[in-house]
Enzyme design. Structure first.
Site, PDB file in Angstrom:
ATOM      1  N   GLU A  32     -46.508 -32.922  -5.600  1.00  0.00           N
ATOM      2  CA  GLU A  32     -46.291 -31.565  -6.119  1.00  0.00           C
ATOM      3  C   GLU A  32     -47.407 -30.616  -5.666  1.00  0.00           C
ATOM      4  OE1 GLU A  32     -43.828 -30.164  -7.685  1.00  0.00           O
ATOM      5  OE2 GLU A  32     -42.619 -31.784  -8.521  1.00  0.00           O
ATOM      6  N   ASN A  50     -38.520 -25.320  -6.843  1.00  0.00           N
ATOM      7  CA  ASN A  50     -37.624 -26.464  -6.722  1.00  0.00           C
ATOM      8  C   ASN A  50     -37.585 -27.031  -5.304  1.00  0.00           C
ATOM      9  OD1 ASN A  50     -36.700 -26.357  -9.448  1.00  0.00           O
ATOM     10  ND2 ASN A  50     -35.408 -24.622  -8.915  1.00  0.00           N
ATOM     11  N   HIS A  70     -36.683 -30.652  -4.590  1.00  0.00           N
ATOM     12  CA  HIS A  70     -36.178 -31.259  -5.816  1.00  0.00           C
ATOM     13  C   HIS A  70     -34.680 -31.562  -5.796  1.00  0.00           C
ATOM     14  CE1 HIS A  70     -40.127 -30.187  -7.212  1.00  0.00           C
ATOM     15  NE2 HIS A  70     -39.882 -30.636  -8.419  1.00  0.00           N
ATOM     16  N   HIS A 111     -41.293 -39.435  -9.800  1.00  0.00           N
ATOM     17  CA  HIS A 111     -40.870 -38.074  -9.492  1.00  0.00           C
ATOM     18  C   HIS A 111     -41.564 -37.508  -8.248  1.00  0.00           C
ATOM     19  CE1 HIS A 111     -39.353 -34.054 -10.099  1.00  0.00           C
ATOM     20  NE2 HIS A 111     -40.580 -33.568 -10.116  1.00  0.00           N
TER      21      HIS A 111
END
Length: 360
Positions: free
Chosen positions: A185, A245, A248, A265
């Site tokens: 991230e 996003n 994602h 994730h």
């Protein structure tokens, strides 16, 4: 200690980043007009490490705090686990001014936030993220949710915390894999928003992987600043916030198809970012050099570039269950350059299917 403000008018709050934040936490709770009953939601991994310490801090601030422990893992982000937590909140005597504290990673934060948003139509919510991933992503911005069997985060709300405390002492107990997970991230922010941040990440890879305090505080604070800036301009994802996003759409599909048990994730998002960059290249938006830079940085941070043993057709079907799909059109967040993205709706099916095959 670094303080990053999230500016949302009457819903504004601060993110506190640093080492040994005990005094800061006690002072915060003493200053609030909360009811004296509190609920700490954590999981089986974090509870033995930090739950009693956080309860002691709340006791010093004048609170009667109950610890609620859920099984660690994505499977706990469910309505059935939520119902169990509602029961514990009621039995402990929480009222509309009782704070709920999320102590853990992204699963705990999303679930606890969902409980806080819906219990008695909303009670005070405080985030204490313990993983790098939660610190730079899910704890900031107010997205709270549980999963459905047909897709991730399909049941949820926008519900802002009243403070976020990131005590970096807690990172000392994180497994190496969890550090890399969070870095997925972190890297995303450089590619979607800040070329200079991307440059910093490439030039300080070893300091970051070794958890050097100066590098760690910088990447967490900068990630939070970027997300806070985006959220302050678009709290409920009407436009700009959708850029967060990136990676994602495919990442969530990979998580679902592997039953949330193979890739965590950040790893799934890393693979999704590779896919999004390859799709951007196919559409003529970026050069192959940008794709290569993406893959190299992810690999250097020990993140996967492909999802093994997934069915391409199932991945393709799953992306249409994504929250970003409207009227059967997927809102793809794509790269135009390092630090710049765009959103496209009419991406040819053929290119999407080709891209999925390339990341499996």
């Amino acid at each position: 200690m670094r303080i990053v403000p999230v500016n949302l008018n009457e819903k504004s709050y601060n993110i506190y980043i640093g080492h040994n934040l005990e005094t800061t936490i006690i002072d915060f709770f003493k200053a609030q007009k909360y009811s004296q009953k509190a609920l700490i939601i954590t999981d089986t991994n974090i509870a033995p490490l930090y739950a009693n310490s956080v309860r002691d801090l709340l006791t010093k601030a004048g609170f009667n705090a109950k610890i609620a422990i859920i099984p660690a893992g994505e499977q706990s982000k469910s309505l059935s686990v939520a119902e169990t937590l509602y029961t514990q909140a009621i039995e402990h005597g929480l009222d509309r001014k009782s704070p709920i504290i999320a102590l853990g990673g992204g699963v705990v934060g999303d679930l606890a936030g969902f409980i806080a948003a819906t219990f008695m139509r909303g009670v005070p919510f405080i985030q204490m993220p313990t993983s790098l991933l939660a610190q730079v992503d899910s704890s900031v911005g107010g997205k709270v949710a549980v999963n459905h069997a047909l897709g991730k985060n399909l049941i949820g709300a926008f519900y802002q915390p009243q403070a976020v405390f990131m005590d970096l002492e807690m990172m000392k107990t994180l497994p190496t894999r969890e550090i890399s997970t969070g870095l997925g991230e972190v890297i995303k922010y450089g590619f979607i928003y800040d070329h200079d941040f991307y440059t910093y990440l490439t030039e300080h890879q070893q300091e970051i992987l070794q958890l050097k305090p100066e590098a760690l505080i910088h990447i967490i604070a900068r990630s939070c600043e970027i997300k806070a800036d985006v959220v302050s301009k678009d709290e409920c994802e009407a436009g700009l916030r959708a850029i967060l996003n990136f990676g994602h759409t495919l990442g969530h599909a990979i998580e679902k198809e592997t039953n949330y048990a193979v890739y965590n994730h950040g790893e799934a998002v890393a693979i999704g970012m590779v896919g999004a960059s390859k799709l951007s290249f196919k559409l003529g938006l970026i050069s192959q050099d940008v794709v290569d830079k993406m893959c190299q940085l992810l690999a250097n941070m020990n993140l996967p570039l492909k999802a093994k043993n997934c069915d391409a057709q199932k991945i393709y079907q799953d992306i249409f269950h994504d929250k970003k799909t409207v009227n059967g059109k997927i809102n793809w967040v794509l790269l135009e350059d390092i630090g710049k993205v765009c959103i496209k709706k009419d991406v040819p099916e053929k290119l999407v299917k080709e891209t999925i095959l390339e990341i499996l």
